[in-house]
Design an enzyme around this catalytic site. Structure first.
Site, PDB file in Angstrom:
ATOM      1  N   ASP A   1      19.857  36.047   9.860  1.00 28.48           N
ATOM      2  CA  ASP A   1      19.189  35.772  11.128  1.00 28.48           C
ATOM      3  C   ASP A   1      18.958  37.109  11.846  1.00 28.48           C
ATOM      4  O   ASP A   1      18.410  38.032  11.253  1.00 28.48           O
ATOM      5  CB  ASP A   1      20.036  34.772  11.938  1.00 28.48           C
ATOM      6  CG  ASP A   1      19.350  34.264  13.186  1.00 28.48           C
ATOM      7  OD1 ASP A   1      18.469  33.404  13.073  1.00 28.48           O
ATOM      8  OD2 ASP A   1      19.711  34.746  14.278  1.00 28.48           O
TER       9      ASP A   1
ATOM     10  N   TYR B   1      16.700  38.473  22.291  1.00 31.44           N
ATOM     11  CA  TYR B   1      15.328  37.965  22.387  1.00 31.44           C
ATOM     12  C   TYR B   1      14.586  38.618  23.549  1.00 31.44           C
ATOM     13  O   TYR B   1      13.393  38.927  23.443  1.00 31.44           O
ATOM     14  CB  TYR B   1      15.347  36.449  22.575  1.00 31.44           C
ATOM     15  CG  TYR B   1      15.836  35.689  21.370  1.00 31.44           C
ATOM     16  CD1 TYR B   1      14.966  35.327  20.352  1.00 31.44           C
ATOM     17  CD2 TYR B   1      17.178  35.342  21.239  1.00 31.44           C
ATOM     18  CE1 TYR B   1      15.404  34.637  19.235  1.00 31.44           C
ATOM     19  CE2 TYR B   1      17.633  34.652  20.129  1.00 31.44           C
ATOM     20  CZ  TYR B   1      16.754  34.310  19.132  1.00 31.44           C
ATOM     21  OH  TYR B   1      17.190  33.627  18.018  1.00 31.44           O
TER      22      TYR B   1
ATOM     23  N   HIS C   1      18.457  26.884   7.294  1.00 25.62           N
ATOM     24  CA  HIS C   1      18.596  28.215   7.891  1.00 25.62           C
ATOM     25  C   HIS C   1      19.994  28.797   7.754  1.00 25.62           C
ATOM     26  O   HIS C   1      20.147  30.006   7.591  1.00 25.62           O
ATOM     27  CB  HIS C   1      18.233  28.128   9.375  1.00 25.62           C
ATOM     28  CG  HIS C   1      18.317  29.431  10.086  1.00 25.62           C
ATOM     29  ND1 HIS C   1      17.421  30.457   9.873  1.00 25.62           N
ATOM     30  CD2 HIS C   1      19.219  29.892  11.011  1.00 25.62           C
ATOM     31  CE1 HIS C   1      17.749  31.488  10.633  1.00 25.62           C
ATOM     32  NE2 HIS C   1      18.837  31.178  11.334  1.00 25.62           N
TER      33      HIS C   1
END
Length: 283
Positions: free
Chosen positions: A98, A196, A264
């Site tokens: 990730d 982010y 994921h």
């Protein structure tokens, strides 16, 4: 070692396995921590490898700087470099999942001399990701990345909804509970979300590619020059096939693309396959 320090920050590190084994550095993603690798590391130790698994910037309680500007890719890569230096490791096998995968790609571009190999789980190369934003469905898959850049609101919403989001994405229940508990620690939610928010500031990240890339992998940025394995789950809801397949264009060294019939959360749900790929690349 159980600590790494840099620029006044102190990072928790889980250092396990044979002391004389080749070193594998394991970088977690959002909203994980070093325990994401708990099912993987015993298999690596059995193969004679030593593991260093840090809680990265924003996740270690004493490494949660204020402001998104402190979460740029340069700082994230610098944290890994400090870990290697303080552990006395000249060259390591680097593994990332990730967001940890984004850091791993960037580290391999900037410091190939410090790596024996690279294994990335789920996250495609950042220039492949940027291309897929413009030519495939990746922008739709990544809608949440824009919402996470908002101030305050994501913390408030996710404190209530994170367990449900993680369950629906296929994460095992015991991991859901553990990550959700850490997310509620003071500063932890903002620390993780600032990865982010740094995108908004143009400070690197999953889609932090050079926009001049003509599409053939020939322009902008540096190629990966260390032996590399990229492991991708065919049912990953966030990261699609277009970027996964395109990643090969940005690697000039020996390269393996391993597709796994999974979603994921590869370290948590496919530890045997993940360990196998790491061991084979480290061999």
């Amino acid at each position: 070692m159980d600590r790494c320090t840099r620029d006044g920050l102190s990072f928790d590190v889980c250092d396990e396995g044979p002391a004389d084994g080749e070193v594998v550095v394991l970088l977690h993603g959002w909203p994980q921590d070093h325990t994401a690798w708990d099912r993987v590391v015993p298999l690596l130790h059995a193969a004679g490898l030593r593991t260093l698994a840090p809680d990265q910037r924003g996740y270690s309680p004493e490494a949660r700087p204020q402001g998104a500007a402190a979460y740029g890719m340069g700082d994230l890569v610098g944290d890994v470099l400090a870990l290697l230096d303080q552990a006395g490791v000249e060259r390591a096998h680097l593994v990332g999942h990730d967001w940890g995968g984004s850091v791993a790609w960037a580290f391999a571009e900037r410091h190939p001399d410090r790596l024996r190999s690279l294994t990335v789980l789920s996250t495609p190369h950042h220039r492949a990701m940027a291309w897929a934003f413009r030519h495939g469905d990746q922008a739709v898959r990544s809608w949440y990345m824009a919402s996470f850049q908002l101030p305050v609101l994501p913390e408030l919403v996710l404190r209530q909804t994170l367990p449900l989001v993680l369950r629906r994405s296929g994460l095992p229940e015991e991991d859901v509970k553990r990550y959700a508990a850490r997310f509620r620690e003071p500063g932890a939610a903002t620390g993780g979300l600032n990865w982010y928010r740094a995108l908004r500031l143009g400070r690197g990240g999953r889609d932090g590619a050079d926009r001049r890339d003509a599409g053939d992998g020939s322009s902008g940025g540096r190629r990966i020059t260390v032996p590399t394995t990229y492991v991708w789950g065919t049912s990953d809801p966030a990261l699609g096939r277009a970027a996964a397949e395109r990643t090969a264009r940005y690697v000039s060294a020996d390269y393996r693309f391993a597709e796994v019939a999974a979603g994921h959360w590869l370290p948590e749900t496919c530890p045997e396959r993940v360990a196998q790929e790491i061991i084979e690349r480290a061999g």
